[in-house]
Scaffold this motif. Structure first.
Motif, short mmCIF file in Angstrom:
data_model
loop_
_atom_site.label_atom_id
_atom_site.label_comp_id
_atom_site.label_asym_id
_atom_site.label_seq_id
_atom_site.Cartn_x
_atom_site.Cartn_y
_atom_site.Cartn_z
N GLY A 34 0.63 -1.08 -0.01
CA GLY A 34 0.16 0.03 0.12
C GLY A 34 0.88 1.31 0.00
O GLY A 34 0.68 2.12 -0.87
N ARG A 35 1.83 1.21 0.83
CA ARG A 35 2.76 2.77 0.78
C ARG A 35 3.80 2.50 -0.47
O ARG A 35 4.04 3.66 -0.84
CB ARG A 35 3.56 2.33 2.01
N ILE A 36 4.20 1.54 -0.72
CA ILE A 36 5.18 1.51 -2.02
C ILE A 36 4.40 1.85 -3.47
O ILE A 36 4.90 2.30 -4.26
CB ILE A 36 5.89 0.01 -2.06
N ALA A 37 3.04 1.62 -3.26
CA ALA A 37 2.35 2.02 -4.57
C ALA A 37 1.77 3.38 -4.43
O ALA A 37 1.31 3.88 -5.41
CB ALA A 37 1.20 0.94 -4.53
N ASP A 38 1.87 4.12 -3.42
CA ASP A 38 1.17 5.39 -3.14
C ASP A 38 2.39 6.43 -3.31
O ASP A 38 3.49 6.26 -2.94
CB ASP A 38 1.03 5.44 -1.81
N PRO A 39 2.21 7.30 -4.37
CA PRO A 39 3.26 8.26 -4.85
C PRO A 39 3.63 9.13 -3.47
O PRO A 39 4.98 9.58 -3.65
CB PRO A 39 2.44 9.10 -5.71
N GLN A 42 5.92 6.40 -1.60
CA GLN A 42 6.88 5.50 -2.21
C GLN A 42 8.13 5.56 -2.15
O GLN A 42 8.86 4.32 -1.66
CB GLN A 42 6.38 5.53 -3.78
N GLU A 43 8.91 6.61 -2.22
CA GLU A 43 10.37 6.74 -2.14
C GLU A 43 10.77 6.10 -0.60
O GLU A 43 11.70 5.54 -0.66
CB GLU A 43 10.59 8.31 -2.38
N ALA A 44 10.12 6.77 0.25
CA ALA A 44 10.36 6.33 1.85
C ALA A 44 10.30 4.79 1.87
O ALA A 44 11.20 4.14 2.52
CB ALA A 44 9.58 7.10 2.73
#
Length: 254
Positions: A34-39, A42-44
């Motif tokens: 969910g977090r890696i797909a959220d712009p 994503q970076e963090a």
């Protein structure tokens, strides 16, 4: 197939289900999809993913990438950096399934790395050959020449294994031993896992990588045949896992 410790690095969302499958699996939630797909996050999350993997990779004798991975760009970009870390440490890398999709898009990631083993099925082979040679029907030897030292296990009714930089093997090894007439989902994942184990042992003994690949293909075929003889058309991939130990003992007596 005899691995002593198995780390499963996966998305947080999948980790509980995988943990419930077997107490032997050391499941490590490595990123949140969910977090890696959220712009916005994503970076963090990518950096957190890479930090966790940096702690794991030094403990490994081989690394299998791809099964269950998915094709989200942010995840694949992180995996590309993990591949680079594996290469830096000289790890045997088994690249299967969705990690093969990454290599199809970016062949230079593994080109020239002798520790890489690609395990394409028929469709994946056509895509890989098209990406590297410009021809879906490219010859296996030509493909391996272009990949400059990478080993390819071309899966099919007859498995073919080749690496252009391995002396003593001028033509592909063919694995024609009878397997099972039923090919359940997950069979390729089992081969990838067995291959990672055998390559880890092989790297410690400085043996032939091609022979390790051949042994993995034979082992899966024998275990699959034994499972089919018991379960017939109802056979599923976990049934094959139950036969790996006996098949391993017959092939490599302890």
């Amino acid at each position: 197939s005899g691995a002593e410790l198995l780390y499963v690095c996966t998305a947080e969302e999948a980790s509980v289900a995988i943990k419930s499958f077997s107490p032997e699996l050391m499941v490590m939630p490595s990123y949140c999809f969910g977090r890696i797909a959220d712009p916005e996050t994503q970076e963090a999350e990518q950096e957190a993913f890479l930090s966790k993997m940096a702690d794991v990779v030094p403990r490994l004798h081989s690394l299998c990438l791809g099964p269950g991975l998915g094709r989200h760009e942010a995840v694949l970009n992180s995996v590309a950096r993990i591949i680079e870390e594996g290469k830096t440490r000289g790890l045997p890398l088994v690249i299967d399934a969705d990690a093969l999709w990454l290599v199809i898009q970016r062949p230079d990631i593994i080109k020239g790395y002798a520790g890489a083993v690609l395990t394409p099925n028929a469709m994946e082979y056509r895509l890989l050959s098209k990406a590297v040679l410009g021809d879906e029907a490219g010859d296996l030897r030509q493909l391996c020449d272009a990949l400059k030292g990478v080993t390819v296990v071309q899966k099919g009714p007859v498995d073919q294994i080749f690496c252009s930089s391995q002396p003593g093997f001028p033509i592909p090894i063919r694995v024609e031993e009878e397997g099972t007439p039923r090919r359940p989902g997950g069979l390729g994942d089992l081969l990838a896992g067995v291959l990672a184990t055998l390559l880890a042992w092989n790297s410690q003994r400085r043996g032939s990588q091609l022979r390790a690949c051949q042994a993995a293909c034979v082992l899966i075929r024998r275990a699959s045949r034994a499972a089919y003889e018991k379960h017939h058309r109802a056979m599923v991939a976990p049934d094959i896992i139950e036969e790996l130990g006996p098949a391993m003992q017959k092939l490599f007596p302890a």
